[in-house]
Design a protein around this motif. Structure first.
Motif, PDB file in Angstrom:
ATOM      1  N   LEU A 260       0.793  -1.228   0.000  1.00 24.78           N
ATOM      2  CA  LEU A 260       0.000   0.000   0.000  1.00 24.78           C
ATOM      3  C   LEU A 260       0.827   1.279   0.000  1.00 24.78           C
ATOM      4  CD1 LEU A 260      -2.561  -1.157   2.721  1.00 24.78           C
ATOM      5  CD2 LEU A 260      -2.862  -1.263   0.243  1.00 24.78           C
ATOM      6  N   THR A 261       2.047   1.226   0.507  1.00 24.05           N
ATOM      7  CA  THR A 261       2.823   2.448   0.678  1.00 24.05           C
ATOM      8  C   THR A 261       4.100   2.394  -0.143  1.00 24.05           C
ATOM      9  OG1 THR A 261       3.926   1.550   2.646  1.00 24.05           O
ATOM     10  CG2 THR A 261       1.907   2.828   2.996  1.00 24.05           C
ATOM     11  N   ALA A 262       4.603   3.591  -0.512  1.00 22.98           N
ATOM     12  CA  ALA A 262       5.811   3.671  -1.334  1.00 22.98           C
ATOM     13  C   ALA A 262       6.953   2.918  -0.673  1.00 22.98           C
ATOM     14  CB  ALA A 262       6.197   5.133  -1.538  1.00 22.98           C
ATOM     15  N   GLY A 263       7.693   2.191  -1.496  1.00 27.71           N
ATOM     16  CA  GLY A 263       8.802   1.379  -1.011  1.00 27.71           C
ATOM     17  C   GLY A 263       8.398   0.001  -0.566  1.00 27.71           C
ATOM     18  N   ASN A 264       7.089  -0.250  -0.550  1.00 33.99           N
ATOM     19  CA  ASN A 264       6.615  -1.552  -0.064  1.00 33.99           C
ATOM     20  C   ASN A 264       5.482  -2.097  -0.928  1.00 33.99           C
ATOM     21  OD1 ASN A 264       7.083  -3.630   1.694  1.00 33.99           O
ATOM     22  ND2 ASN A 264       5.817  -2.818   3.338  1.00 33.99           N
ATOM     23  N   ILE A 265       5.431  -1.660  -2.200  1.00 37.96           N
ATOM     24  CA  ILE A 265       4.426  -2.163  -3.135  1.00 37.96           C
ATOM     25  C   ILE A 265       5.107  -3.109  -4.120  1.00 37.96           C
ATOM     26  CG2 ILE A 265       2.769  -1.540  -4.929  1.00 37.96           C
ATOM     27  CD1 ILE A 265       2.491   1.191  -3.547  1.00 37.96           C
ATOM     28  N   ALA A 266       4.588  -4.320  -4.222  1.00 40.11           N
ATOM     29  CA  ALA A 266       5.138  -5.325  -5.136  1.00 40.11           C
ATOM     30  C   ALA A 266       4.106  -5.615  -6.211  1.00 40.11           C
ATOM     31  CB  ALA A 266       5.501  -6.596  -4.395  1.00 40.11           C
ATOM     32  N   THR A 267       4.521  -5.500  -7.479  1.00 36.65           N
ATOM     33  CA  THR A 267       3.636  -5.789  -8.603  1.00 36.65           C
ATOM     34  C   THR A 267       4.208  -6.953  -9.400  1.00 36.65           C
ATOM     35  OG1 THR A 267       2.930  -3.478  -8.771  1.00 36.65           O
ATOM     36  CG2 THR A 267       2.576  -4.886 -10.693  1.00 36.65           C
ATOM     37  N   LEU A 268       3.467  -8.043  -9.445  1.00 39.13           N
ATOM     38  CA  LEU A 268       3.844  -9.200 -10.254  1.00 39.13           C
ATOM     39  C   LEU A 268       3.062  -9.124 -11.554  1.00 39.13           C
ATOM     40  CD1 LEU A 268       5.354 -11.905 -10.543  1.00 39.13           C
ATOM     41  CD2 LEU A 268       3.371 -13.011  -9.488  1.00 39.13           C
ATOM     42  N   ALA A 269       3.772  -8.983 -12.658  1.00 37.85           N
ATOM     43  CA  ALA A 269       3.137  -8.829 -13.961  1.00 37.85           C
ATOM     44  C   ALA A 269       3.603  -9.928 -14.905  1.00 37.85           C
ATOM     45  CB  ALA A 269       3.466  -7.454 -14.553  1.00 37.85           C
ATOM     46  N   ILE A 270       2.646 -10.589 -15.538  1.00 38.04           N
ATOM     47  CA  ILE A 270       2.915 -11.603 -16.555  1.00 38.04           C
ATOM     48  C   ILE A 270       2.106 -11.196 -17.776  1.00 38.04           C
ATOM     49  CG2 ILE A 270       2.748 -14.035 -17.155  1.00 38.04           C
ATOM     50  CD1 ILE A 270       2.859 -14.646 -14.117  1.00 38.04           C
ATOM     51  N   ALA A 271       2.790 -10.759 -18.805  1.00 35.17           N
ATOM     52  CA  ALA A 271       2.094 -10.187 -19.965  1.00 35.17           C
ATOM     53  C   ALA A 271       1.388 -11.234 -20.799  1.00 35.17           C
ATOM     54  CB  ALA A 271       3.088  -9.404 -20.829  1.00 35.17           C
ATOM     55  N   LYS A 272       1.948 -12.445 -20.839  1.00 30.99           N
ATOM     56  CA  LYS A 272       1.408 -13.469 -21.738  1.00 30.99           C
ATOM     57  C   LYS A 272       1.600 -14.840 -21.102  1.00 30.99           C
ATOM     58  CE  LYS A 272       3.496 -14.333 -25.695  1.00 30.99           C
ATOM     59  NZ  LYS A 272       3.975 -14.212 -27.089  1.00 30.99           N
ATOM     60  N   ALA A 273       0.497 -15.434 -20.644  1.00 30.16           N
ATOM     61  CA  ALA A 273       0.541 -16.769 -20.051  1.00 30.16           C
ATOM     62  C   ALA A 273      -0.492 -17.644 -20.736  1.00 30.16           C
ATOM     63  CB  ALA A 273       0.275 -16.705 -18.553  1.00 30.16           C
ATOM     64  N   PRO A 298       7.519 -16.161 -23.330  1.00 33.26           N
ATOM     65  CA  PRO A 298       8.289 -14.971 -23.719  1.00 33.26           C
ATOM     66  C   PRO A 298       7.665 -14.281 -24.929  1.00 33.26           C
ATOM     67  CG  PRO A 298       9.708 -16.919 -23.505  1.00 33.26           C
ATOM     68  CD  PRO A 298       8.294 -17.406 -23.487  1.00 33.26           C
ATOM     69  N   THR A 299       7.809 -12.961 -24.961  1.00 30.19           N
ATOM     70  CA  THR A 299       7.407 -12.192 -26.141  1.00 30.19           C
ATOM     71  C   THR A 299       8.625 -11.904 -26.995  1.00 30.19           C
ATOM     72  OG1 THR A 299       5.537 -11.211 -24.956  1.00 30.19           O
ATOM     73  CG2 THR A 299       6.273 -10.107 -26.965  1.00 30.19           C
ATOM     74  N   VAL A 300       9.587 -11.159 -26.450  1.00 28.94           N
ATOM     75  CA  VAL A 300      10.846 -10.926 -27.162  1.00 28.94           C
ATOM     76  C   VAL A 300      11.993 -11.662 -26.478  1.00 28.94           C
ATOM     77  CG1 VAL A 300      10.102  -8.709 -28.060  1.00 28.94           C
ATOM     78  CG2 VAL A 300      11.295  -8.794 -25.875  1.00 28.94           C
ATOM     79  N   GLY A 301      11.722 -12.226 -25.303  1.00 29.68           N
ATOM     80  CA  GLY A 301      12.742 -12.959 -24.561  1.00 29.68           C
ATOM     81  C   GLY A 301      13.063 -12.296 -23.245  1.00 29.68           C
ATOM     82  N   ASN A 302      13.185 -13.114 -22.194  1.00 27.96           N
ATOM     83  CA  ASN A 302      13.505 -12.634 -20.849  1.00 27.96           C
ATOM     84  C   ASN A 302      12.450 -11.664 -20.315  1.00 27.96           C
ATOM     85  OD1 ASN A 302      15.970 -14.114 -20.773  1.00 27.96           O
ATOM     86  ND2 ASN A 302      16.953 -12.485 -21.956  1.00 27.96           N
ATOM     87  N   ASP A 303      11.215 -11.800 -20.798  1.00 31.25           N
ATOM     88  CA  ASP A 303      10.127 -10.938 -20.349  1.00 31.25           C
ATOM     89  C   ASP A 303       8.893 -11.764 -19.965  1.00 31.25           C
ATOM     90  OD1 ASP A 303       9.509 -11.832 -22.869  1.00 31.25           O
ATOM     91  OD2 ASP A 303       9.042  -9.857 -23.703  1.00 31.25           O
ATOM     92  N   GLN A 304       9.114 -13.009 -19.566  1.00 31.32           N
ATOM     93  CA  GLN A 304       7.992 -13.861 -19.184  1.00 31.32           C
ATOM     94  C   GLN A 304       7.251 -13.299 -17.985  1.00 31.32           C
ATOM     95  OE1 GLN A 304      11.158 -14.735 -20.109  1.00 31.32           O
ATOM     96  NE2 GLN A 304      11.381 -16.936 -19.792  1.00 31.32           N
ATOM     97  N   TRP A 305       7.974 -12.661 -17.094  1.00 31.79           N
ATOM     98  CA  TRP A 305       7.378 -12.102 -15.883  1.00 31.79           C
ATOM     99  C   TRP A 305       8.268 -10.981 -15.371  1.00 31.79           C
ATOM    100  CZ3 TRP A 305      10.414 -12.091 -11.533  1.00 31.79           C
ATOM    101  CH2 TRP A 305      11.522 -12.959 -11.531  1.00 31.79           C
ATOM    102  N   SER A 306       7.701 -10.155 -14.522  1.00 37.64           N
ATOM    103  CA  SER A 306       8.490  -9.159 -13.797  1.00 37.64           C
ATOM    104  C   SER A 306       7.901  -8.968 -12.412  1.00 37.64           C
ATOM    105  CB  SER A 306       8.536  -7.816 -14.550  1.00 37.64           C
ATOM    106  OG  SER A 306       7.249  -7.227 -14.614  1.00 37.64           O
ATOM    107  N   LEU A 307       8.764  -8.720 -11.466  1.00 40.29           N
ATOM    108  CA  LEU A 307       8.368  -8.367 -10.096  1.00 40.29           C
ATOM    109  C   LEU A 307       8.952  -6.995  -9.822  1.00 40.29           C
ATOM    110  CD1 LEU A 307       7.063  -9.177  -7.374  1.00 40.29           C
ATOM    111  CD2 LEU A 307       9.301 -10.108  -6.713  1.00 40.29           C
ATOM    112  N   THR A 308       8.099  -5.986  -9.699  1.00 38.64           N
ATOM    113  CA  THR A 308       8.551  -4.604  -9.560  1.00 38.64           C
ATOM    114  C   THR A 308       8.164  -4.073  -8.193  1.00 38.64           C
ATOM    115  OG1 THR A 308       8.283  -4.244 -11.936  1.00 38.64           O
ATOM    116  CG2 THR A 308       8.450  -2.286 -10.556  1.00 38.64           C
TER     117      THR A 308
END
Length: 310
Positions: A260-273, A298-308
């Motif tokens: 909920l707060t800056a510095g402690n928000i984790a977003t798991l994104a998978i563009a294509k599964a 993968p779409t272009v490679g090494n982009d299967q997922w991201s954790l931001t």
């Protein structure tokens, strides 16, 4: 003197040169972990198969000896946007890149080459086990009404254990986590559809291979095949139809935001599964739930997922 089971210390540091001890220190490289298990001497025992004049057991020769360490780390940010979390090196040892945008974000994503390695010290009482050249796999686990975890499996080259003076690790960089709840996890969508989620697990699917040859010994990550398992409340098929998606080999996006707060928000994104065949229906409190399986592509490679982290 008996050794206390709960008396454990874990240190880990990225290696500059593969299998050269990075010498992690208590002040800078302590790891706050749970459920630590160690198999200190994995490998094989090859029988000598001697021809002797009497019956009896044969001696054996230990080969390809290495160690395996498993543990969980709470998934929480550093508390400061753009500052890497204390568990960052552990992710990097799992064929994952870390990208820092100052004052903004830290992003983790898979990489195919130039995999980093760790030196790991594990002490129980005064007995110290050292894994060098360690690489591993991780499962990211968001389960409702529980702490989110990074579940690590690490393999490293064997070093003889020794008795050392105990150290007091600094663990203040590990922040308190937020439980996975409706309030703390405000976003979960699959194919753009908000769903009621019980759990989601992303397994990085690293193929970790101990490789022992003349002239080269190491722990390699030779392939990866990520997988997602999630349990959600079933909805009318007009809202989301995983059966048609599986039959049509449909690729869908997955998005989960925790914190909920800056510095402690984790977003798991998978563009294509790619949706896999649903295996059945489950009854939870007399509510129908779907256990779903998906494979990040993968779409272009090494982009299967991201954790931001932001």
């Amino acid at each position: 003197m008996a050794l206390k089971w709960k008396s454990k210390i874990l240190l880990a540091k990225l290696e500059t040169t593969y299998n050269t001890d990075a010498e992690p220190t208590a002040a800078a490289n302590g790891i706050l972990a749970t459920e630590i298990t160690l198999t200190p001497m994995e490998g094989s025992d090859v029988s000598r198969n001697l021809e002797i004049p009497t019956l009896g057991a044969q001696g054996s020769v230990p080969i390809d000896v290495h160690a395996k360490l498993t543990f969980n780390v709470e998934l929480a940010g550093s508390g400061i946007a753009g500052t890497a979390p204390a568990w960052g090196p552990l992710m990097r040892g799992c064929a994952v890149a870390e990208t820092i945008t100052a004052d903004t974000s830290v992003t983790y994503n898979p990489v195919s080459d130039d995999h980093e390695s760790l030196s790991v010290y594990f002490l129980i009482e005064g007995t110290q086990f050292v894994l060098t050249g360690a690489r591993g796999n991780c499962t990211i686990d968001f389960t409702t009404s529980a702490i989110p975890y990074l579940k690590f499996e690490y393999w490293g080259l064997f070093n003889q254990p020794s008795e050392e003076t105990r150290v007091n690790p600094t663990l203040t960089a590990f922040k308190k986590p937020l439980a996975v709840t409706k309030a703390n996890t405000p976003t979960f969508t699959l194919a753009g559809v908000p769903l009621v989620m019980r759990s989601l697990m992303l397994n990085l699917g690293n193929a970790v291979e101990p490789r022992f040859l003349v002239g080269s010994e190491g722990i390699l990550i030779t392939d990866k095949e990520e997988s997602v398992e999630t349990k959600v409340e079933a909805v009318p098929l007009g809202t989301l139809n995983p059966f048609t998606m599986a039959a049509d080999q449909t690729d869908v996006a997955i998005n989960l935001v925790h914190g909920l707060t800056a510095g402690n928000i984790a977003t798991l994104a998978i563009a294509k599964a790619q949706m896999q065949r649903p295996q059945g229906l489950e009854n939870a409190q007399n509510i129908v739930e779907w256990p779903l399986r998906l494979v990040p592509i993968p779409t272009v490679g090494n982009d299967q997922w991201s954790l931001t982290l932001t």
